[in-house]
Scaffold this active site. Structure first.
Site: not given
Length: 440
Positions: A280, A296, A393
């Protein structure tokens, strides 16, 4: 209360919005104002956006950022990234700067083959079907010439057509499995047009094949469609340096960092729970550039995750090793991309993004996007194996939390300064805002 509506698609955009806000929102005027706020003031540009899809009511914007300092095969790039997630662009930029000083990224396109299939049912003898296919194959290609002529002039076209027996899975099920080269076009329309012509010829010519019985002549075409799984449309990106060159701080030596990094990759290679999150993170980089360049991302996602499972178990897309004190980190990933056709020739920001990338060919774009994925993964693993992922983060996420609480510029400055030396958590930020406001 919600209600159905007939003829919605025939309404004007204004009438569509009126019905939506009056049906679904307690404050219709506020909802309408938000929708109109995101319309483009340039009427021609707004009309272009409206015509991309059906039933358009407004535009949905994502931030478009850039990550500079990517050295790829000796050429410098600034990479455009369209994404909403905090820290992705920053992480890519940091990884690019790190490897800029260590030789940059090396890339190779392994193959650009794309796939399409005609799925059909045939209730008869497989040997006779094979004989029929072998006899009709040249005509399948020849009948598609009006479709393939322009592509062939540029060096692309149909590579091959195979007959595949899938009757072990479904009774009577076979495929015409075709491979294509579509050059700088993603090629979906081209491939689908060829497949539909194959199906038409294959079905019609069966009527006159003298070895078929009357029943065998009744070939049932189920569907003709390209596949978004393109394991042979493959690109490799890699980085390498001496382990001592990985040293960045006194807390850990380059060799110790390299060993821990390799362990982290090895875990993602064998543990699906980790591999999904690992990949991911790679897709954070890949999707952001795919989206910015008008490609796409759903097709890319579907293909990449299927590829990660190709050996029967979901696994890491990246790999790492230490060999003779040299750290090596690489990715091989399937990417079916286009730099002509579709949004690439319509969307002004896509045109700008491609120009920013030196107007790449589809092969060059494959390499750039693979590098973005590798860089993102390197940055994530470097954080995970050293400081931990949350430190960087959450500091990037700090601004989102402040915006949720409508912090003023002065409050943002004060609280950002406070968290330079304190751990960022949602509750800690809320407490800091409340304390600051209570003092004022």
């Amino acid at each position: 209360m919600s209600k159905s509506i007939a003829g919605f698609s025939k309404l004007s955009k204004s009438k569509k919005i009126d019905w939506i806000v009056e049906t679904y929102f307690t404050n219709a005027q506020s909802a309408k104002s938000i929708l109109k706020q995101y319309w483009n003031s340039n009427e021609k540009l707004q009309q272009l956006h409206d015509e991309f899809i059906e039933n358009t009511i407004t535009n949905y914007y994502l931030p478009l950022g850039v990550a500079p300092n990517f050295l790829i095969n000796g050429k410098l790039y600034t990479i455009p990234m369209a994404i909403e997630e905090s820290s992705v662009v920053a992480a890519a930029s940091k990884a690019a700067k790190f490897w800029l000083e260590r030789g940059g990224f090396k890339t190779t396109v392994i193959s650009t083959t794309k796939i399409g299939q005609v799925h059909f049912i045939y209730k008869g003898d497989f040997k006779r079907l094979t004989q029929y296919f072998n006899s009709i194959k040249p005509k399948l290609i020849d009948d598609a010439k009006p479709i393939t002529a322009n592509m062939e002039k540029r060096g692309g076209g149909i590579i091959d057509i195979e007959l595949r027996d899938k009757t072990k899975d479904i009774n009577g099920y076979y495929q015409l499995h075709a491979s294509f080269e579509t050059l700088d076009a993603m090629g979906a329309n081209f491939i689908n047009s060829c497949l539909e012509q194959f199906a038409k010829t294959f079905k019609n010519e069966a009527q006159s094949f003298n070895l078929f019985s009357d029943e065998e002549k009744q070939i049932d075409i189920v569907m003709s469609i390209l596949s978004n799984y393109v394991p042979d449309c493959l690109v490799r990106a890699e980085v390498s340096c001496h382990v001592n060159d990985l040293t960045e701080n006194k807390a850990i030596t380059g060799k110790a960092f390299a060993e821990k990094f390799v362990q982290a990759v090895n875990i993602a290679e064998i543990e699906p729970y980790r591999a999904v999150t690992h990949n991911k993170g790679i897709m954070n980089g890949i999707d952001a550039v795919v989206l910015a360049t008008g490609n796409d991302f759903r097709a890319i996602e579907a293909c990449v995750h299927a590829y990660a499972s190709r050996n029967g178990k979901y696994s890491s897309l990246t790999h790492a090793k230490i060999e003779d004190d040299t750290f090596k980190f690489w990715i091989e990933v399937p990417l079916a991309l286009g730099t002509v056709g579709g949004l690439t020739s319509l969307h002004p920001l896509v045109k700008l993004a491609l120009e920013l990338l030196h107007k790449p060919s589809a092969k060059e774009l494959m390499q750039i996007i693979a590098v973005a994925g590798l860089a993102q993964n390197f940055a994530a693993l470097r954080s995970l194996t050293t400081t931990g992922i949350q430190q960087g983060h959450m500091k990037m996420h700090l601004m989102n939390i402040l915006n949720q609480f409508k912090a003023t510029d002065v409050e943002k400055q004060t609280i950002t300064e406070h968290f330079k030396n304190n751990t960022v958590t949602h509750s800690a930020v809320v407490e800091a805002i409340q304390n600051l406001r209570s003092k004022n």
